[in-house]
Design a protein around this motif. Structure first.
Motif, PDB file in Angstrom:
ATOM      1  N   GLY A  12     -23.019  24.199  10.676  1.00 17.01           N
ATOM      2  CA  GLY A  12     -23.690  25.798  10.796  1.00 17.01           C
ATOM      3  C   GLY A  12     -23.463  26.176  12.158  1.00 17.01           C
ATOM      4  O   GLY A  12     -23.905  25.651  13.152  1.00 17.01           O
ATOM      5  N   ALA A  13     -22.926  27.236  12.201  1.00 14.07           N
ATOM      6  CA  ALA A  13     -22.659  27.885  13.571  1.00 14.07           C
ATOM      7  C   ALA A  13     -22.952  29.387  13.485  1.00 14.07           C
ATOM      8  O   ALA A  13     -21.956  30.153  13.729  1.00 14.07           O
ATOM      9  CB  ALA A  13     -20.908  27.764  13.898  1.00 14.07           C
ATOM     10  N   VAL A  68     -20.412  12.693  17.436  1.00 16.98           N
ATOM     11  CA  VAL A  68     -21.986  13.572  17.432  1.00 16.98           C
ATOM     12  C   VAL A  68     -21.899  14.267  16.422  1.00 16.98           C
ATOM     13  O   VAL A  68     -20.933  15.240  16.164  1.00 16.98           O
ATOM     14  CB  VAL A  68     -22.301  14.325  18.676  1.00 16.98           C
ATOM     15  CG1 VAL A  68     -23.690  14.780  18.674  1.00 16.98           C
ATOM     16  CG2 VAL A  68     -22.272  13.092  19.928  1.00 16.98           C
ATOM     17  N   VAL A  69     -22.685  14.319  15.345  1.00 18.99           N
ATOM     18  CA  VAL A  69     -22.955  15.234  14.172  1.00 18.99           C
ATOM     19  C   VAL A  69     -24.068  16.492  14.741  1.00 18.99           C
ATOM     20  O   VAL A  69     -25.082  15.674  15.140  1.00 18.99           O
ATOM     21  CB  VAL A  69     -23.426  14.700  12.917  1.00 18.99           C
ATOM     22  CG1 VAL A  69     -23.722  15.913  12.001  1.00 18.99           C
ATOM     23  CG2 VAL A  69     -22.052  13.964  12.042  1.00 18.99           C
ATOM     24  N   VAL A  70     -24.052  17.587  14.585  1.00 16.23           N
ATOM     25  CA  VAL A  70     -24.737  18.616  15.047  1.00 16.23           C
ATOM     26  C   VAL A  70     -25.167  19.353  13.810  1.00 16.23           C
ATOM     27  O   VAL A  70     -24.301  20.270  13.280  1.00 16.23           O
ATOM     28  CB  VAL A  70     -24.237  19.330  16.294  1.00 16.23           C
ATOM     29  CG1 VAL A  70     -25.343  20.416  16.675  1.00 16.23           C
ATOM     30  CG2 VAL A  70     -24.082  18.635  17.506  1.00 16.23           C
ATOM     31  N   LEU A  71     -26.465  19.346  13.550  1.00 15.37           N
ATOM     32  CA  LEU A  71     -26.820  20.288  12.322  1.00 15.37           C
ATOM     33  C   LEU A  71     -27.687  21.459  12.825  1.00 15.37           C
ATOM     34  O   LEU A  71     -28.651  21.420  13.658  1.00 15.37           O
ATOM     35  CB  LEU A  71     -27.893  19.257  11.654  1.00 15.37           C
ATOM     36  CG  LEU A  71     -27.157  18.191  10.762  1.00 15.37           C
ATOM     37  CD1 LEU A  71     -27.891  17.125  10.414  1.00 15.37           C
ATOM     38  CD2 LEU A  71     -26.789  18.917   9.346  1.00 15.37           C
ATOM     39  N   VAL A  73     -27.840  24.260  10.526  1.00 13.88           N
ATOM     40  CA  VAL A  73     -27.982  25.224   9.574  1.00 13.88           C
ATOM     41  C   VAL A  73     -29.475  25.446   9.278  1.00 13.88           C
ATOM     42  O   VAL A  73     -30.423  24.805  10.109  1.00 13.88           O
ATOM     43  CB  VAL A  73     -27.811  24.554   8.323  1.00 13.88           C
ATOM     44  CG1 VAL A  73     -26.022  24.613   7.955  1.00 13.88           C
ATOM     45  CG2 VAL A  73     -28.163  23.176   8.007  1.00 13.88           C
ATOM     46  N   LYS A  74     -30.075  26.454   8.369  1.00 13.15           N
ATOM     47  CA  LYS A  74     -31.407  26.438   8.212  1.00 13.15           C
ATOM     48  C   LYS A  74     -31.921  25.253   7.600  1.00 13.15           C
ATOM     49  O   LYS A  74     -31.245  24.806   6.911  1.00 13.15           O
ATOM     50  CB  LYS A  74     -31.726  27.699   7.380  1.00 13.15           C
ATOM     51  CG  LYS A  74     -31.192  29.184   7.918  1.00 13.15           C
ATOM     52  CD  LYS A  74     -32.264  29.597   9.152  1.00 13.15           C
ATOM     53  CE  LYS A  74     -31.781  31.123   9.557  1.00 13.15           C
ATOM     54  NZ  LYS A  74     -32.469  31.374  10.799  1.00 13.15           N
ATOM     55  N   PRO A  75     -33.170  25.086   7.838  1.00 15.08           N
ATOM     56  CA  PRO A  75     -33.755  23.713   7.284  1.00 15.08           C
ATOM     57  C   PRO A  75     -33.546  23.944   5.885  1.00 15.08           C
ATOM     58  O   PRO A  75     -33.448  23.064   5.035  1.00 15.08           O
ATOM     59  CB  PRO A  75     -35.356  23.820   7.834  1.00 15.08           C
ATOM     60  CG  PRO A  75     -35.379  24.757   8.866  1.00 15.08           C
ATOM     61  CD  PRO A  75     -34.309  25.742   8.839  1.00 15.08           C
ATOM     62  N   GLN A  76     -34.110  25.077   5.258  1.00 13.77           N
ATOM     63  CA  GLN A  76     -33.922  25.333   3.835  1.00 13.77           C
ATOM     64  C   GLN A  76     -32.391  25.005   3.088  1.00 13.77           C
ATOM     65  O   GLN A  76     -32.242  24.809   2.024  1.00 13.77           O
ATOM     66  CB  GLN A  76     -34.357  26.714   3.381  1.00 13.77           C
ATOM     67  CG  GLN A  76     -35.727  27.154   3.695  1.00 13.77           C
ATOM     68  CD  GLN A  76     -35.859  27.527   5.044  1.00 13.77           C
ATOM     69  OE1 GLN A  76     -35.115  27.402   5.959  1.00 13.77           O
ATOM     70  NE2 GLN A  76     -37.116  28.453   5.192  1.00 13.77           N
ATOM     71  N   THR A  77     -31.395  25.043   4.013  1.00 15.91           N
ATOM     72  CA  THR A  77     -30.125  24.715   3.509  1.00 15.91           C
ATOM     73  C   THR A  77     -29.608  23.244   3.768  1.00 15.91           C
ATOM     74  O   THR A  77     -28.537  23.009   3.531  1.00 15.91           O
ATOM     75  CB  THR A  77     -29.149  25.776   4.315  1.00 15.91           C
ATOM     76  OG1 THR A  77     -29.637  26.983   4.676  1.00 15.91           O
ATOM     77  CG2 THR A  77     -27.779  25.880   3.758  1.00 15.91           C
ATOM     78  N   PHE A  78     -30.547  22.643   4.276  1.00 17.16           N
ATOM     79  CA  PHE A  78     -30.046  21.212   4.871  1.00 17.16           C
ATOM     80  C   PHE A  78     -29.663  20.297   3.696  1.00 17.16           C
ATOM     81  O   PHE A  78     -28.797  19.641   3.839  1.00 17.16           O
ATOM     82  CB  PHE A  78     -31.415  20.622   5.598  1.00 17.16           C
ATOM     83  CG  PHE A  78     -31.123  18.898   6.066  1.00 17.16           C
ATOM     84  CD1 PHE A  78     -29.836  18.615   6.612  1.00 17.16           C
ATOM     85  CD2 PHE A  78     -31.867  18.117   5.613  1.00 17.16           C
ATOM     86  CE1 PHE A  78     -29.592  17.424   6.740  1.00 17.16           C
ATOM     87  CE2 PHE A  78     -31.545  16.737   5.936  1.00 17.16           C
ATOM     88  CZ  PHE A  78     -30.332  16.430   6.567  1.00 17.16           C
ATOM     89  N   ALA A  79     -30.440  20.503   2.519  1.00 16.24           N
ATOM     90  CA  ALA A  79     -30.356  19.680   1.364  1.00 16.24           C
ATOM     91  C   ALA A  79     -28.920  19.679   1.012  1.00 16.24           C
ATOM     92  O   ALA A  79     -27.919  18.860   0.614  1.00 16.24           O
ATOM     93  CB  ALA A  79     -31.327  19.878   0.391  1.00 16.24           C
ATOM     94  N   ALA A  80     -28.555  21.073   0.908  1.00 18.08           N
ATOM     95  CA  ALA A  80     -27.179  21.308   0.384  1.00 18.08           C
ATOM     96  C   ALA A  80     -26.045  21.009   1.318  1.00 18.08           C
ATOM     97  O   ALA A  80     -24.934  20.678   1.074  1.00 18.08           O
ATOM     98  CB  ALA A  80     -27.017  23.075   0.121  1.00 18.08           C
ATOM     99  N   LEU A  96     -27.542  15.078  16.015  1.00 17.73           N
ATOM    100  CA  LEU A  96     -28.329  15.962  16.665  1.00 17.73           C
ATOM    101  C   LEU A  96     -28.651  17.036  15.948  1.00 17.73           C
ATOM    102  O   LEU A  96     -28.014  17.910  15.295  1.00 17.73           O
ATOM    103  CB  LEU A  96     -27.722  16.374  18.180  1.00 17.73           C
ATOM    104  CG  LEU A  96     -28.277  17.555  18.595  1.00 17.73           C
ATOM    105  CD1 LEU A  96     -29.444  17.137  19.485  1.00 17.73           C
ATOM    106  CD2 LEU A  96     -27.227  18.215  19.911  1.00 17.73           C
ATOM    107  N   SER A  97     -30.044  17.337  15.508  1.00 19.11           N
ATOM    108  CA  SER A  97     -30.583  18.165  14.739  1.00 19.11           C
ATOM    109  C   SER A  97     -31.214  19.259  15.486  1.00 19.11           C
ATOM    110  O   SER A  97     -31.967  18.864  16.460  1.00 19.11           O
ATOM    111  CB  SER A  97     -31.497  17.667  13.617  1.00 19.11           C
ATOM    112  OG  SER A  97     -32.131  18.902  13.043  1.00 19.11           O
ATOM    113  N   ILE A  98     -30.937  20.393  15.324  1.00 18.86           N
ATOM    114  CA  ILE A  98     -31.935  21.525  15.879  1.00 18.86           C
ATOM    115  C   ILE A  98     -32.642  22.275  14.735  1.00 18.86           C
ATOM    116  O   ILE A  98     -33.287  23.353  15.237  1.00 18.86           O
ATOM    117  CB  ILE A  98     -31.007  22.650  16.729  1.00 18.86           C
ATOM    118  CG1 ILE A  98     -30.099  23.387  15.765  1.00 18.86           C
ATOM    119  CG2 ILE A  98     -30.185  22.059  17.855  1.00 18.86           C
ATOM    120  CD1 ILE A  98     -29.479  24.706  16.275  1.00 18.86           C
ATOM    121  N   MET A  99     -32.480  21.925  13.556  1.00 13.02           N
ATOM    122  CA  MET A  99     -33.421  22.584  12.339  1.00 13.02           C
ATOM    123  C   MET A  99     -34.943  22.082  12.818  1.00 13.02           C
ATOM    124  O   MET A  99     -35.657  21.051  12.844  1.00 13.02           O
ATOM    125  CB  MET A  99     -32.953  21.855  11.101  1.00 13.02           C
ATOM    126  CG  MET A  99     -31.486  21.861  10.761  1.00 13.02           C
ATOM    127  SD  MET A  99     -31.153  21.121   9.177  1.00 13.02           S
ATOM    128  CE  MET A  99     -31.449  19.348   9.561  1.00 13.02           C
TER     129      MET A  99
END
Ligand SMILES: NC(=O)C1=CN([C@@H]2O[C@H](COP(=O)(O)OP(=O)(O)OC[C@H]3O[C@@H](n4cnc5c(N)ncnc54)[C@H](OP(=O)(O)O)[C@@H]3O)[C@@H](O)[C@H]2O)C=CC1
Ligand SMILES: O=C(O)[C@@H]1CCC=N1
Length: 272
Positions: A12-13, A68-71, A73-80, A96-99
């Motif tokens: 997610g960028a 490092v994996v940086v997430l 994406v929108k929280p609603q998109t996380f599952a996908a 590292l999540s910013i969701m």
């Protein structure tokens, strides 16, 4: 600060992920390097060019598990997005999540990870003036925290938070907070228009006032309360306005309700 040549997979960028990449580009300009895999349907070609210009490696073949994996994406998109993210996670990978809302437990479970950092940046990160709060899972080492702080510092100041349960209110205050300030500029301009100013002048005066007040607070280091008192002459115009804003149904209770609603939304997003 430079970057110690980490390998990163950014999932997610958009607005915030893009701000992170911009910050890393600036950091690499100062030294070190970066190997970056970007999973994003519409990655900004300008960022691709800038990454290339600073000598970062973009989208290497078979990146495998990364540092490092940086997430982002929108929280609603996380599952996908989780499905496509797992291949980047190995035993030594930090996530590292910013969701907003998504808990450390969920991140550990969905990504089969243990070293997880949940963070909340805000949009002034785009100009390096943001504040990012974070909390780390117990499995994270001091080195993990130092690495993550290195990745977040280009966005502005970084604040460790003592307990994960506080991340919902953090999201409601500093994560969403810039929107409250922009709304203040909008409604101040609308009030000025109602009192007779033309639309453009009203907006210019209101936005310069909000920006100038924020800059004054940042640059002097004086408290909001001290700076407010400096504006408020006894028996003057500001006092007349503050009597309305500080009344029983004024700004205080309104913001308490707003922050409470945002924190509750953060908790609800975490339940998905
Ligand atoms: N904006 C803010 O002020 C803050 C945001 N956050 C958090 O940051 C995160 C990102 O927010 P923001 O940057 O504003 O959102 P954006 O919508 O700007 O960015 C998300 C990006 O992810 C892309 N995307 C969608 N699905 C996938 C997928 N399956 N794999 C990879 N990329 C995908 C989107 O592409 P497309 O648009 O084509 O769907 C989009 O470019 C959110 O979780 C939010 O809670 C936290 C603090 C502050
Ligand atoms: O509105 C949101 O959900 C995100 C999180 C904080 C700011 N923007």
């Amino acid at each position: 600060m430079s970057l110690d040549s980490p390998s990163i997979a950014l999932v997610g960028a958009g607005a915030m992920g893009g701000a992170l990449v911009r910050g890393w580009i600036e950091a690499v300009r100062k030294g070190g390097g970066l190997t970056l895999t970007v999973v994003e349907p519409n990655f900004d070609p300008e960022l691709e060019r800038e990454l290339d210009a600073v000598g970062a490696v973009l989208n290497p073949p078979d990146p495998g598990p990364v540092d490092v994996v940086v997430l982002a994406v929108k929280p609603q998109t996380f599952a996908a997005a989780a499905e496509a993210t797992r291949k980047f996670v190995g035993p030594d990978t930090r996530v590292l999540s910013i969701m907003a809302g998504v808990t450390i437990d969920t991140l550990c479970r969905e990504l089969n990870a243990t070293r997880v950092i949940r963070s909340v940046p805000n949009t002034p990160a785009r100009i390096g003036r943001g504040v990012t709060a974070y909390v780390a899972s117990p499995a994270c080492t001091e080195e993990d925290r130092a690495l993550i702080e290195q990745l977040l510092e280009p966005l502005g100041t970084v604040e460790p938070i003592a307990a994960e349960r506080l991340m919902d209110v953090v999201t409601a205050v500093s994560g969403s907070g810039p929107a409250y300030v922009f709304l203040l500029a909008e409604v101040l301009a609308a009030a000025a228009e109602q009192e007779g100013l033309d639309k453009d002048t009203a907006m210019r005066l209101a936005s310069r006032t909000v920006a100038g007040a924020g800059a004054l607070m940042l640059e002097t280091g004086e408290t909001a309360s001290t700076l407010r008192k400096q504006v408020t002459s006894p028996g003057g115009t500001t006092e007349a306005a503050l009597d309305v804003l500080a009344s029983a149904d004024g700004l205080g209770p309104l913001l308490r309700r707003a922050v409470s609603a945002a924190a509750q939304r953060s908790r609800d997003l975490g339940k998905r």
